[in-house]
Design a protein around this motif. Structure first.
Motif, PDB file in Angstrom:
ATOM      1  N   TYR A  30      37.246 -76.031 -32.827  1.00  6.05           N
ATOM      2  CA  TYR A  30      36.562 -75.030 -33.642  1.00  6.05           C
ATOM      3  C   TYR A  30      35.385 -75.491 -34.487  1.00  6.05           C
ATOM      4  N   GLY A  31      35.338 -76.683 -34.954  1.00  2.00           N
ATOM      5  CA  GLY A  31      34.249 -77.071 -35.839  1.00  2.00           C
ATOM      6  C   GLY A  31      34.592 -76.861 -37.297  1.00  2.00           C
ATOM      7  N   THR A  32      33.568 -76.772 -38.142  1.00  3.06           N
ATOM      8  CA  THR A  32      33.774 -76.835 -39.590  1.00  3.06           C
ATOM      9  C   THR A  32      33.640 -75.507 -40.335  1.00  3.06           C
ATOM     10  N   GLN A  33      33.212 -74.451 -39.669  1.00  3.94           N
ATOM     11  CA  GLN A  33      32.940 -73.174 -40.336  1.00  3.94           C
ATOM     12  C   GLN A  33      34.145 -72.226 -40.245  1.00  3.94           C
ATOM     13  N   PHE A  34      34.467 -71.577 -41.390  1.00  4.19           N
ATOM     14  CA  PHE A  34      35.622 -70.686 -41.465  1.00  4.19           C
ATOM     15  C   PHE A  34      35.299 -69.434 -42.261  1.00  4.19           C
ATOM     16  N   TYR A  35      36.081 -68.386 -42.019  1.00 10.06           N
ATOM     17  CA  TYR A  35      36.063 -67.200 -42.852  1.00 10.06           C
ATOM     18  C   TYR A  35      37.477 -67.033 -43.389  1.00 10.06           C
ATOM     19  N   ILE A  36      37.606 -67.006 -44.707  1.00  7.64           N
ATOM     20  CA  ILE A  36      38.907 -66.875 -45.360  1.00  7.64           C
ATOM     21  C   ILE A  36      38.965 -65.495 -46.001  1.00  7.64           C
ATOM     22  N   THR A  37      40.055 -64.764 -45.749  1.00  8.85           N
ATOM     23  CA  THR A  37      40.175 -63.410 -46.264  1.00  8.85           C
ATOM     24  C   THR A  37      41.636 -62.987 -46.298  1.00  8.85           C
ATOM     25  N   SER A  38      41.868 -61.703 -46.528  1.00 11.18           N
ATOM     26  CA  SER A  38      43.192 -61.106 -46.441  1.00 11.18           C
ATOM     27  C   SER A  38      43.030 -59.657 -46.022  1.00 11.18           C
ATOM     28  N   ARG A  39      43.928 -59.206 -45.178  1.00 12.07           N
ATOM     29  CA  ARG A  39      43.933 -57.796 -44.770  1.00 12.07           C
ATOM     30  C   ARG A  39      44.795 -56.955 -45.699  1.00 12.07           C
ATOM     31  N   ASP A  40      45.732 -57.618 -46.399  1.00 14.52           N
ATOM     32  CA  ASP A  40      46.724 -56.869 -47.163  1.00 14.52           C
ATOM     33  C   ASP A  40      46.886 -57.324 -48.609  1.00 14.52           C
ATOM     34  N   GLY A  41      46.221 -58.399 -49.015  1.00 13.69           N
ATOM     35  CA  GLY A  41      46.368 -58.892 -50.373  1.00 13.69           C
ATOM     36  C   GLY A  41      47.666 -59.648 -50.618  1.00 13.69           C
ATOM     37  N   ARG A  42      48.452 -59.900 -49.559  1.00 12.74           N
ATOM     38  CA  ARG A  42      49.702 -60.643 -49.715  1.00 12.74           C
ATOM     39  C   ARG A  42      49.590 -62.078 -49.205  1.00 12.74           C
ATOM     40  N   ASP A  43      48.836 -62.258 -48.133  1.00 10.98           N
ATOM     41  CA  ASP A  43      48.665 -63.573 -47.520  1.00 10.98           C
ATOM     42  C   ASP A  43      47.182 -63.840 -47.293  1.00 10.98           C
ATOM     43  N   ALA A  44      46.812 -65.111 -47.398  1.00  7.13           N
ATOM     44  CA  ALA A  44      45.441 -65.507 -47.069  1.00  7.13           C
ATOM     45  C   ALA A  44      45.382 -65.815 -45.581  1.00  7.13           C
ATOM     46  N   GLU A  45      44.263 -65.488 -44.963  1.00  3.23           N
ATOM     47  CA  GLU A  45      44.032 -65.793 -43.554  1.00  3.23           C
ATOM     48  C   GLU A  45      42.817 -66.697 -43.452  1.00  3.23           C
ATOM     49  N   ILE A  46      42.973 -67.785 -42.711  1.00  6.51           N
ATOM     50  CA  ILE A  46      41.872 -68.719 -42.483  1.00  6.51           C
ATOM     51  C   ILE A  46      41.503 -68.625 -41.009  1.00  6.51           C
ATOM     52  N   HIS A  47      40.314 -68.084 -40.754  1.00  3.64           N
ATOM     53  CA  HIS A  47      39.844 -67.880 -39.386  1.00  3.64           C
ATOM     54  C   HIS A  47      38.714 -68.854 -39.071  1.00  3.64           C
ATOM     55  N   PRO A  48      38.843 -69.624 -37.990  1.00  7.14           N
ATOM     56  CA  PRO A  48      37.662 -70.366 -37.534  1.00  7.14           C
ATOM     57  C   PRO A  48      36.553 -69.341 -37.272  1.00  7.14           C
ATOM     58  N   MET A  49      35.327 -69.675 -37.603  1.00  5.12           N
ATOM     59  CA  MET A  49      34.245 -68.697 -37.526  1.00  5.12           C
ATOM     60  C   MET A  49      34.103 -68.097 -36.132  1.00  5.12           C
ATOM     61  N   SER A  50      34.294 -68.891 -35.085  1.00  2.00           N
ATOM     62  CA  SER A  50      34.163 -68.341 -33.728  1.00  2.00           C
ATOM     63  C   SER A  50      35.225 -67.277 -33.455  1.00  2.00           C
ATOM     64  N   GLU A  51      36.425 -67.446 -33.986  1.00  2.00           N
ATOM     65  CA  GLU A  51      37.479 -66.440 -33.826  1.00  2.00           C
ATOM     66  C   GLU A  51      37.194 -65.227 -34.705  1.00  2.00           C
ATOM     67  N   TRP A  52      36.670 -65.470 -35.911  1.00  2.00           N
ATOM     68  CA  TRP A  52      36.355 -64.362 -36.811  1.00  2.00           C
ATOM     69  C   TRP A  52      35.264 -63.474 -36.217  1.00  2.00           C
ATOM     70  N   GLU A  53      34.298 -64.062 -35.568  1.00  2.00           N
ATOM     71  CA  GLU A  53      33.219 -63.279 -34.960  1.00  2.00           C
ATOM     72  C   GLU A  53      33.750 -62.347 -33.873  1.00  2.00           C
ATOM     73  N   LYS A  54      34.805 -62.725 -33.182  1.00  2.00           N
ATOM     74  CA  LYS A  54      35.436 -61.839 -32.195  1.00  2.00           C
ATOM     75  C   LYS A  54      36.046 -60.628 -32.896  1.00  2.00           C
ATOM     76  N   ILE A  55      36.647 -60.850 -34.049  1.00  2.00           N
ATOM     77  CA  ILE A  55      37.218 -59.745 -34.828  1.00  2.00           C
ATOM     78  C   ILE A  55      36.100 -58.824 -35.306  1.00  2.00           C
ATOM     79  N   GLU A  56      35.010 -59.413 -35.776  1.00  2.00           N
ATOM     80  CA  GLU A  56      33.878 -58.597 -36.245  1.00  2.00           C
ATOM     81  C   GLU A  56      33.321 -57.726 -35.127  1.00  2.00           C
ATOM     82  N   GLU A  57      33.285 -58.241 -33.913  1.00  2.00           N
ATOM     83  CA  GLU A  57      32.816 -57.440 -32.777  1.00  2.00           C
ATOM     84  C   GLU A  57      33.720 -56.234 -32.557  1.00  2.00           C
ATOM     85  N   LYS A  58      35.024 -56.437 -32.658  1.00  2.00           N
ATOM     86  CA  LYS A  58      35.970 -55.328 -32.501  1.00  2.00           C
ATOM     87  C   LYS A  58      35.804 -54.304 -33.616  1.00  2.00           C
TER      88      LYS A  58
END
Length: 146
Positions: A30-58
């Protein structure tokens, strides 16, 4: 692919040292770039940027007026933060996210196939005990041959 569970800590500055098993996957794939967020405010999610970009496309494919899309964007943007892993293998969790999810001190990091989930250790253990797998869950999973 991220799998398994690694107990670790978030330090006083909000940095999570990526557990070695997960760090190895990051370095290999994956490399060094990440997007960290939460969908529900209960857990943090750490997404490699390449995986996060797939979510953004959806998300982009969903009509802008869709109320569920608006809610999702509110959550992922409110808690969200693009970041880079440092030379010591640490990621900075956004303060607002650390506070809301109580991901300070002892945490669990779960491999969720394409991303990592960070959760408060004590809260997770309590949830597992109060919400065990039951017959209804088993039947629902049988539909997927699990």
């Amino acid at each position: 692919m991220f799998r398994g569970n690694c107990p670790t800590r978030v330090d006083e500055k909000g940095r999570l040292k990526l557990p070695a098993d997960f760090k190895r996957v990051v370095e290999e794939k994956y490399g060094t770039q990440f997007y960290i967020t939460s969908r529900d405010g209960r857990d943090a999610e750490i997404h490699p940027m390449s995986e996060w970009e797939k979510i953004e496309e959806k998300i982009a494919a969903i009509p802008s007026f869709n109320p569920a899309k608006k809610k999702l964007l509110d959550h992922i943007n409110y808690y969200g933060h693009a970041t880079e892993i440092d030379a010591q293998g640490r990621l900075l969790l956004p303060q607002i996210l650390r506070e809301k999810t109580n991901t300070m001190g002892d945490v669990l990091v779960f491999g969720m196939q394409t991303f990592l989930k960070v959760t408060n250790r004590e809260a997770f253990v309590n949830k597992m005990e109060s919400e065990p797998m039951n017959e209804e869950d088993e039947k629902a999973l049988e539909a997927f041959n699990l």
